[in-house]
Design an enzyme around this catalytic site. Structure first.
Site, PDB file in Angstrom:
ATOM      1  N   ARG A 168       9.443  -2.797   2.614  1.00 42.49           N
ATOM      2  CA  ARG A 168       8.172  -1.789   2.986  1.00 42.49           C
ATOM      3  C   ARG A 168       7.688  -1.773   1.675  1.00 42.49           C
ATOM      4  O   ARG A 168       8.454  -1.418   0.693  1.00 42.49           O
ATOM      5  CB  ARG A 168       9.263  -0.606   3.921  1.00 42.49           C
ATOM      6  CG  ARG A 168       7.818   1.317   3.672  1.00 42.49           C
ATOM      7  CD  ARG A 168       8.910   1.856   3.978  1.00 42.49           C
ATOM      8  NE  ARG A 168       9.342   2.098   5.739  1.00 42.49           N
ATOM      9  CZ  ARG A 168      10.641   2.231   5.921  1.00 42.49           C
ATOM     10  NH1 ARG A 168      11.784   4.087   5.341  1.00 42.49           N
ATOM     11  NH2 ARG A 168      11.162   2.074   7.092  1.00 42.49           N
ATOM     12  N   ASP A 222      15.678   3.424   2.293  1.00 38.96           N
ATOM     13  CA  ASP A 222      15.112   4.057   1.281  1.00 38.96           C
ATOM     14  C   ASP A 222      14.989   3.623  -0.537  1.00 38.96           C
ATOM     15  O   ASP A 222      16.375   3.725  -0.188  1.00 38.96           O
ATOM     16  CB  ASP A 222      14.959   5.163   1.537  1.00 38.96           C
ATOM     17  CG  ASP A 222      14.154   6.102   2.666  1.00 38.96           C
ATOM     18  OD1 ASP A 222      13.382   5.181   3.620  1.00 38.96           O
ATOM     19  OD2 ASP A 222      14.555   6.945   3.678  1.00 38.96           O
TER      20      ASP A 222
HETATM   21  P1  FDA Z   1      -2.281   8.354  -1.602  1.00 37.25           P
HETATM   22  O1  FDA Z   1      -1.123   9.323  -2.432  1.00 37.25           O
HETATM   23  O2  FDA Z   1      -3.094   7.785  -2.904  1.00 37.25           O
HETATM   24  O3  FDA Z   1      -3.294   9.072  -0.712  1.00 37.25           O
HETATM   25  C1  FDA Z   1      -4.271   8.224   0.070  1.00 37.25           C
HETATM   26  C2  FDA Z   1      -4.470   9.720   0.937  1.00 37.25           C
HETATM   27  O4  FDA Z   1      -3.548   9.430   2.523  1.00 37.25           O
HETATM   28  C3  FDA Z   1      -4.689  10.608   0.705  1.00 37.25           C
HETATM   29  O5  FDA Z   1      -6.092  10.508   0.040  1.00 37.25           O
HETATM   30  C4  FDA Z   1      -4.617  12.232   1.823  1.00 37.25           C
HETATM   31  O6  FDA Z   1      -5.932  11.733   2.673  1.00 37.25           O
HETATM   32  C5  FDA Z   1      -3.388  10.819   2.387  1.00 37.25           C
HETATM   33  N1  FDA Z   1      -1.862  11.803   1.782  1.00 37.25           N
HETATM   34  C6  FDA Z   1      -1.206  10.809   1.257  1.00 37.25           C
HETATM   35  N2  FDA Z   1      -0.139  11.747   0.972  1.00 37.25           N
HETATM   36  C7  FDA Z   1       0.067  13.118   1.683  1.00 37.25           C
HETATM   37  C8  FDA Z   1       0.612  14.086   2.159  1.00 37.25           C
HETATM   38  N3  FDA Z   1       1.706  14.561   1.599  1.00 37.25           N
HETATM   39  N4  FDA Z   1       0.312  14.914   2.947  1.00 37.25           N
HETATM   40  C9  FDA Z   1      -1.098  15.130   3.102  1.00 37.25           C
HETATM   41  N5  FDA Z   1      -2.442  13.220   3.282  1.00 37.25           N
HETATM   42  C10 FDA Z   1      -1.685  12.943   2.013  1.00 37.25           C
HETATM   43  N6  FDA Z   1       8.153   6.973  -1.353  1.00 37.25           N
HETATM   44  C11 FDA Z   1       9.383   6.812  -2.130  1.00 37.25           C
HETATM   45  O7  FDA Z   1       8.996   6.765  -3.418  1.00 37.25           O
HETATM   46  N7  FDA Z   1      10.239   5.569  -1.606  1.00 37.25           N
HETATM   47  C12 FDA Z   1      10.491   5.628  -0.383  1.00 37.25           C
HETATM   48  O8  FDA Z   1      11.413   5.350   0.307  1.00 37.25           O
HETATM   49  C13 FDA Z   1       9.146   6.299   0.124  1.00 37.25           C
HETATM   50  N8  FDA Z   1       9.146   5.301   1.893  1.00 37.25           N
HETATM   51  C14 FDA Z   1       8.296   5.751   2.627  1.00 37.25           C
HETATM   52  C15 FDA Z   1       8.315   5.686   3.998  1.00 37.25           C
HETATM   53  C16 FDA Z   1       6.915   5.421   4.734  1.00 37.25           C
HETATM   54  C17 FDA Z   1       6.854   5.049   5.785  1.00 37.25           C
HETATM   55  C18 FDA Z   1       5.364   5.972   3.374  1.00 37.25           C
HETATM   56  C19 FDA Z   1       4.476   5.958   4.276  1.00 37.25           C
HETATM   57  C20 FDA Z   1       5.884   6.702   2.589  1.00 37.25           C
HETATM   58  C21 FDA Z   1       6.813   6.425   1.703  1.00 37.25           C
HETATM   59  N9  FDA Z   1       7.240   6.668   0.715  1.00 37.25           N
HETATM   60  C22 FDA Z   1       8.176   6.624  -0.578  1.00 37.25           C
HETATM   61  C23 FDA Z   1       6.605   7.380  -0.238  1.00 37.25           C
HETATM   62  C24 FDA Z   1       5.029   6.890  -0.896  1.00 37.25           C
HETATM   63  O9  FDA Z   1       5.622   6.583  -2.266  1.00 37.25           O
HETATM   64  C25 FDA Z   1       4.397   7.437  -1.115  1.00 37.25           C
HETATM   65  O10 FDA Z   1       4.355   9.007  -1.881  1.00 37.25           O
HETATM   66  C26 FDA Z   1       3.191   8.421   0.097  1.00 37.25           C
HETATM   67  O11 FDA Z   1       2.998   7.204   1.107  1.00 37.25           O
HETATM   68  C27 FDA Z   1       1.849   8.872  -0.363  1.00 37.25           C
HETATM   69  O12 FDA Z   1       1.456   7.695  -0.861  1.00 37.25           O
HETATM   70  P2  FDA Z   1       0.004   6.992   0.354  1.00 37.25           P
HETATM   71  O13 FDA Z   1       0.105   5.386  -0.392  1.00 37.25           O
HETATM   72  O14 FDA Z   1      -0.241   7.945   1.025  1.00 37.25           O
HETATM   73  O15 FDA Z   1      -1.142   6.870  -1.542  1.00 37.25           O
END
Ligand code: FDA
Length: 311
Positions: A187, A137
């Site tokens: 990732r 991570d």
């Molecule tokens: P965005 O935040 O724009 O969300 C897009 C849509 O997804 C939202 O409109 C909503 O529908 C849904 N959504 C997103 N977050 C949600 C929540 N908390 N609750 C409900 N719905 C939600 N970060 C990091 O800094 N270091 C890391 O090592 C990791 N590792 C990691 C692994 C995996 C498999 C994932 C999917 C994510 C991470 N992250 C992470 C977290 C990542 O950086 C980020 O904060 C979240 O994935 C939310 O961003 P989105 O890309 O989903 O977009």
């Protein structure tokens, strides 16, 4: 703005006490976390695998402050990997593990990086025995350099050790260029921490633009991109770019967090994509929960309303 304020406030002992002791918190935690024990984690992993999804297990905890605790966390991962293997869940990498470098010692005052590297090597060896992989991570921006250094130092022995790149950091397109090589597992996520403007983009549009740029670099290269987002627009762009790059569906995967957009996880898997669910377990869920609340104002509003109505 709200996100940054919540992430900053989360270090306060008072806020931590309120959140961790409120009865309603358990319900919210249950949405994002498999449970406290390995047994809970294995049961949730089995369910996801049965549904055609892949899994990356994370033993919750971060910012470990003493050597013994870093070693205990490492032991937990080794034992988790043996259990996954014993249950046949890690075969072919179906269930792998994700590790936070600070959970296994990165921040220790004496030889933190060396301790983290040695502990991660121990986890990688257990993963290899179990026939699966480890992904590092990525935490706050100050941890990027040491984490990538550990990755580079361990890759000769463990070539399938993966890492995370966060598109909110200005450096990330350059990191993706360097990492888009044969055998690499990257990732790509947006980033769940806050960072100063010198190193991070301030607007969502810039973070998304950088994500799309990183996607293009990773999908055009010979490595194995892991597209970690719930964002429908970026998922669509990824699918189109993968086709344009001539990639087969098994040459990359989508990844999402446990409890977030589960219907979309299944939709993508049923359409033939590889989809991995990041599945945290353990009792040290505070930091993880705060990041999930901070990511989405609706989660925070729901949580605060529940606190008020049951308080
Ligand atoms: P965005 O935040 O724009 O969300 C897009 C849509 O997804 C939202 O409109 C909503 O529908 C849904 N959504 C997103 N977050 C949600 C929540 N908390 N609750 C409900 N719905 C939600 N970060 C990091 O800094 N270091 C890391 O090592 C990791 N590792 C990691 C692994 C995996 C498999 C994932 C999917 C994510 C991470 N992250 C992470 C977290 C990542 O950086 C980020 O904060 C979240 O994935 C939310 O961003 P989105 O890309 O989903 O977009």
């Amino acid at each position: 703005m709200l996100r940054r304020a919540l992430l900053a406030a989360s270090a306060s002992g008072t806020l931590r006490r309120i959140i961790t002791t409120a009865p309603v918190t358990r319900d919210v935690v249950g949405r994002f976390v498999a449970g406290d024990t390995v047994t809970d984690a294995l049961a949730a992993a089995q369910q996801l695998l049965d549904a055609g999804l892949l899994v990356s297990l994370d033993y919750l905890g971060e910012d470990t402050e003493d050597l013994q605790h870093a070693s205990d966390v490492t032991d937990e991962y080794v034992s988790l990997l043996r259990s996954l293997s014993g249950a046949g869940l890690s075969d072919g990498g179906a269930a792998e593990v994700s590790v936070k470098p600070t959970a296994v010692g990165l921040d220790l005052p004496d030889h933190g990086e060396k301790t983290a590297r040695e502990n991660i090597a121990r986890i990688c060896a257990a993963a290899r025995d179990a026939g699966t992989t480890v992904t590092l991570d990525m935490e706050e921006h100050t941890r990027v350099e040491p984490t990538l250094r550990i990755l580079r130092q361990l890759q000769p022995e463990f070539p399938d050790l993966g890492c995370v790149i966060q598109s909110y950091l200005r450096r990330s397109a350059e990191d993706c260029s360097a990492l888009a090589v044969a055998g690499s597992r990257v990732r790509l996520c947006k980033g769940a921490y806050s960072a100063p403007a010198q190193v991070a983009f301030g607007s969502r549009a810039d973070v998304d633009r950088c994500y799309a740029r990183c996607l293009r670099l990773l999908l055009a290269g010979p490595g194995y991109p892991m597209i970690a987002t719930h964002d429908p627009r970026l998922i669509k762009i990824a699918g189109l770019r993968a086709i344009a790059a001539g990639r087969s569906p098994d040459s990359f995967e989508y990844q999402m967090l446990y409890g977030i957009r589960p219907a979309e996880q299944l939709r993508l898997a049923r359409a033939g994509s590889r989809v991995r669910v990041y599945l945290p377990y353990g009792s040290d869920w505070y930091g993880y929960l705060v990041r999930r609340l901070a990511e989405r104002p609706a989660n925070l509003t729901f949580f605060l309303r529940s606190l008020a109505s049951r308080g």
